[in-house]
Design an enzyme around this catalytic site. Structure first.
Site, short mmCIF file in Angstrom:
data_model
loop_
_atom_site.label_atom_id
_atom_site.label_comp_id
_atom_site.label_asym_id
_atom_site.label_seq_id
_atom_site.Cartn_x
_atom_site.Cartn_y
_atom_site.Cartn_z
N HIS A 64 8.51 1.76 2.91
CA HIS A 64 8.96 1.59 1.53
C HIS A 64 9.52 0.21 1.24
O HIS A 64 10.01 -0.03 0.15
CB HIS A 64 10.02 2.65 1.19
CG HIS A 64 9.47 4.03 1.05
ND1 HIS A 64 9.18 4.81 2.14
CD2 HIS A 64 9.13 4.76 -0.04
CE1 HIS A 64 8.70 5.98 1.72
NE2 HIS A 64 8.65 5.97 0.42
N GLU A 99 -2.56 7.84 -6.77
CA GLU A 99 -2.47 6.44 -7.21
C GLU A 99 -3.83 5.83 -7.55
O GLU A 99 -3.93 5.04 -8.50
CB GLU A 99 -1.76 5.59 -6.15
CG GLU A 99 -0.25 5.79 -6.09
CD GLU A 99 0.15 7.05 -5.33
OE1 GLU A 99 -0.72 7.67 -4.70
OE2 GLU A 99 1.34 7.40 -5.35
#
Ligand SMILES: Cc1ncc(C[n+]2csc(CCOP(=O)(O)OP(=O)(O)O)c2C)c(N)n1
Ligand SMILES: [Mg+2]
Lengths: 333, 329
Positions: free
Chosen positions: A136, A67
């Site tokens: 998440h 990322e």
């Protein structure tokens, strides 16, 4: 017009932008195989609408799980002629790239005295309310609202998702769009035409005269449902969806609260330093005298998100908690 | 690989001198309080910087780090706006918003220095992605230190640039210390050898005080990049003559004074001057004249800075976004 889902609307905006401008590319994990549903047409690679077939590997950039590099590459590419759309999938993964977001994406234009422009869109979805557990389920948009130089949007309907994303891709500034996974399946009639929704213009999701509810992301449909319920109790509720958090349409909010004198702010993020806190502060600073009752925030508590459905359900604003807040601010309780 | 022309060699010496005199002047200005904050000089590392930048084309991209003046100077940026930026003047290359740590001059492909160690590396690689997708012949180069070589983002960047065969050069300025920390105490193995693990080309330039050695290594990497053969990792061994930053006093003697004495004898500018004379490329007089010319250029940059106004306070509120309306919506 076609009946389109929130996710389908995002895919449509991406396709339109890819068709319109060769400089638009898509970068992200698993974008080739359309794992998250915005880079394909159907179930198979051979289906019409498969982005890889249509645009090729040069413009559909399937990445390693990196990322920080993904965000940094996109920033460098945006500074030198491309207009990347970065799909970061889950919003929680943005943290991996925090340095790039805060120190490069947000600061480069300013630090370099306006030499850089940063036409890049970072898409991510907030998977809260789906029993994915703490890693998440984040709704991190308020953290990024705290970083000058980023534009932050949170569409709550398919039409908005399409028009705002298209505008974001056209923008020469970096935009972070926070999609709500809970809304992915929601459907409405969406224009097949190309259109753009400018930033900084709130949508009045429902008009009313007694109480204003400013709601964000998946709290918008919940607030509308609460408004429906309150109509039956004789309370007329106006629901405002700011749609874009940076820039924020403070004028629309102030106008509504000037009219109603009562404000509830609902959002799925944590309470401390959230968008709701910011909106409350703006209203108190600007039109304190118009307020007939203290502002009420309906937010997630300052608590991590538990896994079990029995535990998670209660964590976010819903039509019941919003309606309770409306009753309270209206003096009915 | 073509050997550098006489003109190119003179330009190398000129740019090395620019860095030296610019940084010497900046150092004085910090100590006298003319430059607010501090600066990190490239004194002693000029060959490593200029060998790299001269191997690039004018339009090629570059990012750098906190040791930040040499990179844009080496890339050809004029000295006046750079010096004005260090002082915080309106005519600074970043209008006084960046300062020493964040110099950038897009007109020469300088996409920005960085105060955060390692942070600008993926930016350079992203510029290489642009070149690749837009089918341009640009090469992009990331300067970073031996300290930054231990940041994870470098390896994410090398890996992704490697699979995409991007025209990017990762150039590690191994001056053997990260602030007070000797590189060998925090670095497992050899930095250049790490390239092998990613299947990209890696090389260690042992004599980073020789501008031609650096030039040759970077020229080869640039040629490979332009030929579509992907990224390279180049580690250049060098030494900074000054303290980590100007005015900084570190209590502990982390560098052996004897070690520094030895390196001072390997001054890249003196070495190249001697080489140019010994090879008969230029006379001592010609090089003296060059030195005087560059000194005058630095004087002129300081004069330009002194005569420039400070920015108006309200300019602090511009340049965040491209559109004003939305900024204050
Ligand atoms: C992410 C980050 N960590 C720490 C620092 C503090 N710091 C600034 S320069 C520096 C040393 C960097 O060493 P190196 O990369 O070898 O560059 P050099 O100064 O030797 O040229 C440190 C620790 C920083 N600026 N950024
Ligand atoms: Mg070092």
């Amino acid at each position: 017009m076609s009946l389109m889902s929130y996710l389908g609307a995002i895919g449509a905006a991406q396709r339109e932008a890819m068709d319109a401008d060769e400089r638009v590319i898509i970068i992200g994990e698993d974008v080739e195989a359309n794992v998250y549903g915005t880079t394909g047409g159907g179930k198979s690679r051979a289906d019409k609408g498969d982005f890889l077939q249509m645009y090729g590997r040069d413009r559909i950039r399937n990445t390693p799980i990196s990322e920080e590099a993904i965000v940094g590459f996109a920033a460098g590419a945006a500074m030198t002629g491309l207009r990347p759309i970065v799909d970061l999938s889950y919003s929680s993964f943005l943290y991996m790239a925090m340095d790039q977001f805060v120190n490069q994406v947000a600061k480069n234009r300013y630090m370099f005295g306006g030499q850089a422009s940063m036409p890049v869109v970072f898409r991510s979805a907030m998977f809260y309310g789906l029993n994915t557990g703490a890693h998440h389920s984040d709704r991190p948009y308020p953290m990024f609202m705290n970083v000058p130089g980023l534009k932050i949007i949170a569409p709550s309907s398919p039409s908005d998702a399409k028009g705002l994303l298209r505008y974001a891709i056209d923008s020469d500034d970096p935009v972070l769009t926070f999609e709500a996974c809970l809304l992915w399946g929601s459907k409405e009639e969406v224009s097949d035409e190309e259109y753009r929704i400018p930033f900084g213009k709130a949508r009045i999701a429902r008009e009313g005269t007694d109480v204003t509810v400013v709601a964000i992301s998946s709290s918008v449909p919940e607030a509308v449902a609460a408004a429906d319920a309150m109509a039956a109790e004789g309370v007329s509720v106006e629901v405002i969806d700011p749609r874009t958090l940076v820039p924020m349409d403070t004028r629309a909010i102030l106008e509504s609260v000037s009219k109603t004198g009562r404000l509830v702010v609902a959002e799925p993020a944590h309470r401390t330093c959230g968008a709701a806190g910011e909106i409350s502060a703006i209203v108190s600073e600007e039109i304190f005298d118009a307020l007939k009752a203290p502002i009420i925030r309906v937010t997630a508590p300052d608590m991590q998100i538990p896994f079990s459905p029995a535990l998670e359900k209660q964590m976010y604003p819903n039509r019941i908690t919003i309606a309770d807040a409306i009753r309270k601010v209206a003096g009915l309780r | 690989m073509a050997a550098p022309t006489k003109d190119q060699m003179l330009e190398m010496q000129r740019r090395m001198l620019r860095i030296r005199y610019f940084d010497e002047r900046a150092s004085k200005m910090v100590k006298r309080g003319h430059i607010p904050g501090t600066v990190h000089t490239s004194i002693g590392q000029e060959a490593q910087v200029v060998g790299a930048t001269m191997a690039l084309r004018d339009e090629d991209y570059m990012t750098g780090n906190h040791r930040s003046h040499g990179h844009p100077i080496g890339k050809g940026s004029p000295l006046g706006p750079l010096m004005a930026e260090l002082v915080g003047k309106a005519t600074g290359v970043c209008k006084g918003k960046g300062g020493s740590l964040h110099l950038a001059d897009f007109s020469v492909g300088s996409l920005g220095e960085s105060g955060i160690v390692g942070s600008s590396i993926p930016i350079a690689a992203g510029a290489a992605l642009s070149a690749s997708v837009l089918k341009k012949s640009h090469v992009s180069l990331a300067f970073f230190g031996d300290g930054a070589a231990n940041q994870g983002v470098l390896y994410e960047s090398i890996n992704m640039a490697g699979v995409w065969k991007l025209p990017v050069i990762f150039l590690c300025e191994n001056n053997q210390y990260a602030l007070s920390t000797p590189a060998h105490t925090v670095t497992s193995g050899v930095i250049a050898d790490r390239a092998a693990g990613f299947g990209i080309f890696g090389v260690r330039v042992e004599n980073g005080q020789d501008v031609l050695e650096v030039f040759n290594a970077v020229s080869e990497a640039a040629a490979r990049a332009r030929a579509g053969e992907g990224p390279s990792l180049i580690e250049v061994v060098t030494y900074r003559f000054n303290e980590h930053s100007e005015g900084l006093r570190i209590g502990t003697d982390y560098r052996d004074p004897e070690e520094r004495e030895q390196w001072l004898k390997r001054d890249p500018i003196v070495l190249f001057r001697n080489y140019l004379i010994a090879e008969g490329h230029f006379t001592a007089e010609a090089l003296d004249a060059l030195e005087a010319e560059v000194l005058a250029e630095v004087d002129e940059a300081v004069r330009f800075t002194d005569e420039s106004p400070y920015p108006e306070p309200e300019t602090a509120f511009a340049d965040l976004y491209t559109d004003k309306e939305e900024q204050f919506a």
